[in-house]
Design a protein around this motif. Structure first.
Motif, PDB file in Angstrom:
ATOM      1  N   ALA A  35       0.832  -1.205   0.000  1.00 48.90           N
ATOM      2  CA  ALA A  35       0.000   0.000   0.000  1.00 48.90           C
ATOM      3  C   ALA A  35       0.867   1.255   0.000  1.00 48.90           C
ATOM      4  N   LEU A  36       1.972   1.220   0.718  1.00 50.21           N
ATOM      5  CA  LEU A  36       2.897   2.363   0.736  1.00 50.21           C
ATOM      6  C   LEU A  36       3.494   2.584  -0.652  1.00 50.21           C
ATOM      7  N   ILE A  37       3.919   1.512  -1.296  1.00 48.80           N
ATOM      8  CA  ILE A  37       4.448   1.633  -2.654  1.00 48.80           C
ATOM      9  C   ILE A  37       3.374   2.149  -3.594  1.00 48.80           C
ATOM     10  N   HIS A  38       2.167   1.610  -3.459  1.00 44.30           N
ATOM     11  CA  HIS A  38       1.046   2.036  -4.303  1.00 44.30           C
ATOM     12  C   HIS A  38       0.741   3.530  -4.125  1.00 44.30           C
ATOM     13  N   ALA A  39       0.917   4.035  -2.921  1.00 43.73           N
ATOM     14  CA  ALA A  39       0.651   5.459  -2.659  1.00 43.73           C
ATOM     15  C   ALA A  39       1.530   6.353  -3.536  1.00 43.73           C
ATOM     16  N   PHE A  40       2.770   5.954  -3.736  1.00 43.93           N
ATOM     17  CA  PHE A  40       3.702   6.754  -4.529  1.00 43.93           C
ATOM     18  C   PHE A  40       3.714   6.384  -6.001  1.00 43.93           C
ATOM     19  N   PHE A  41       3.365   5.139  -6.307  1.00 39.54           N
ATOM     20  CA  PHE A  41       3.333   4.651  -7.686  1.00 39.54           C
ATOM     21  C   PHE A  41       1.973   3.988  -7.929  1.00 39.54           C
ATOM     22  N   PRO A  42       0.953   4.791  -8.201  1.00 42.53           N
ATOM     23  CA  PRO A  42      -0.433   4.300  -8.261  1.00 42.53           C
ATOM     24  C   PRO A  42      -0.702   3.201  -9.293  1.00 42.53           C
ATOM     25  N   ASP A  43       0.157   3.059 -10.274  1.00 39.45           N
ATOM     26  CA  ASP A  43      -0.068   2.015 -11.269  1.00 39.45           C
ATOM     27  C   ASP A  43       0.496   0.660 -10.833  1.00 39.45           C
ATOM     28  N   THR A  44       1.045   0.597  -9.621  1.00 43.07           N
ATOM     29  CA  THR A  44       1.557  -0.684  -9.108  1.00 43.07           C
ATOM     30  C   THR A  44       0.647  -1.199  -7.999  1.00 43.07           C
ATOM     31  N   PHE A  45       0.580  -2.499  -7.876  1.00 43.97           N
ATOM     32  CA  PHE A  45      -0.165  -3.168  -6.791  1.00 43.97           C
ATOM     33  C   PHE A  45      -1.586  -2.621  -6.634  1.00 43.97           C
ATOM     34  N   ILE A  46      -2.255  -2.477  -7.747  1.00 45.94           N
ATOM     35  CA  ILE A  46      -3.581  -1.843  -7.782  1.00 45.94           C
ATOM     36  C   ILE A  46      -4.611  -2.600  -6.936  1.00 45.94           C
ATOM     37  N   THR A  47      -4.561  -3.916  -6.941  1.00 48.07           N
ATOM     38  CA  THR A  47      -5.576  -4.705  -6.225  1.00 48.07           C
ATOM     39  C   THR A  47      -5.040  -5.340  -4.936  1.00 48.07           C
ATOM     40  N   SER A  48      -3.840  -4.972  -4.527  1.00 49.78           N
ATOM     41  CA  SER A  48      -3.223  -5.675  -3.395  1.00 49.78           C
ATOM     42  C   SER A  48      -4.026  -5.546  -2.099  1.00 49.78           C
ATOM     43  N   THR A  49      -4.581  -4.376  -1.827  1.00 49.20           N
ATOM     44  CA  THR A  49      -5.339  -4.195  -0.590  1.00 49.20           C
ATOM     45  C   THR A  49      -6.618  -5.025  -0.597  1.00 49.20           C
ATOM     46  N   SER A  50      -7.365  -4.977  -1.686  1.00 46.59           N
ATOM     47  CA  SER A  50      -8.596  -5.765  -1.746  1.00 46.59           C
ATOM     48  C   SER A  50      -8.292  -7.261  -1.813  1.00 46.59           C
ATOM     49  N   ASP A  51      -7.180  -7.630  -2.457  1.00 49.44           N
ATOM     50  CA  ASP A  51      -6.781  -9.042  -2.480  1.00 49.44           C
ATOM     51  C   ASP A  51      -6.476  -9.547  -1.070  1.00 49.44           C
ATOM     52  N   THR A  52      -5.773  -8.730  -0.298  1.00 49.73           N
ATOM     53  CA  THR A  52      -5.448  -9.101   1.075  1.00 49.73           C
ATOM     54  C   THR A  52      -6.718  -9.207   1.914  1.00 49.73           C
ATOM     55  N   HIS A  53      -7.608  -8.265   1.744  1.00 50.35           N
ATOM     56  CA  HIS A  53      -8.881  -8.292   2.476  1.00 50.35           C
ATOM     57  C   HIS A  53      -9.644  -9.581   2.176  1.00 50.35           C
ATOM     58  N   LYS A  54      -9.753  -9.941   0.917  1.00 56.10           N
ATOM     59  CA  LYS A  54     -10.474 -11.158   0.529  1.00 56.10           C
ATOM     60  C   LYS A  54      -9.813 -12.400   1.115  1.00 56.10           C
ATOM     61  N   LYS A  55      -8.469 -12.431   1.087  1.00 51.64           N
ATOM     62  CA  LYS A  55      -7.748 -13.584   1.616  1.00 51.64           C
ATOM     63  C   LYS A  55      -7.984 -13.735   3.116  1.00 51.64           C
ATOM     64  N   ILE A  56      -7.905 -12.636   3.860  1.00 53.47           N
ATOM     65  CA  ILE A  56      -8.106 -12.690   5.300  1.00 53.47           C
ATOM     66  C   ILE A  56      -9.549 -13.040   5.637  1.00 53.47           C
ATOM     67  N   GLU A  57     -10.475 -12.490   4.901  1.00 52.34           N
ATOM     68  CA  GLU A  57     -11.893 -12.807   5.122  1.00 52.34           C
ATOM     69  C   GLU A  57     -12.137 -14.301   4.917  1.00 52.34           C
ATOM     70  N   LYS A  58     -11.538 -14.883   3.878  1.00 51.49           N
ATOM     71  CA  LYS A  58     -11.692 -16.316   3.607  1.00 51.49           C
ATOM     72  C   LYS A  58     -11.091 -17.149   4.727  1.00 51.49           C
ATOM     73  N   ILE A  59      -9.911 -16.759   5.184  1.00 48.74           N
ATOM     74  CA  ILE A  59      -9.259 -17.491   6.267  1.00 48.74           C
ATOM     75  C   ILE A  59     -10.113 -17.443   7.531  1.00 48.74           C
TER      76      ILE A  59
END
Length: 64
Positions: A35-59
């Motif tokens: 998320a920190l990298i995404h803050a400075f480079f918005p075209d990177t790791f676009i779905t990483s936060t929502s991907d993490t949320h989905k993974k944790i919710e599933k677990i």
């Protein structure tokens, strides 16, 4: 010996709960860096936060 009720409340042993909590620590730490990298480079790791949320919710749904 110290007795904790929360692990039993979520149908886990103390060590199962500890292992899962430490795994969440790893996932959240990785997500924070991405998320920190995404803050400075918005075209990177676009779905990483929502991907993490989905993974944790599933677990969480599958645990305990």
């Amino acid at each position: 010996m110290i007795y904790f009720t929360h692990p039993q409340e979520v149908c886990m042993s103390y060590f199962e709960h500890m292992k899962l909590s430490l795994y969440f620590t790893l996932l959240f730490s990785k997500a924070a860096v991405l998320a920190l990298i995404h803050a400075f480079f918005p075209d990177t790791f676009i779905t990483s936060t929502s991907d993490t949320h989905k993974k944790i919710e599933k677990i969480l749904k599958e645990s305990g």
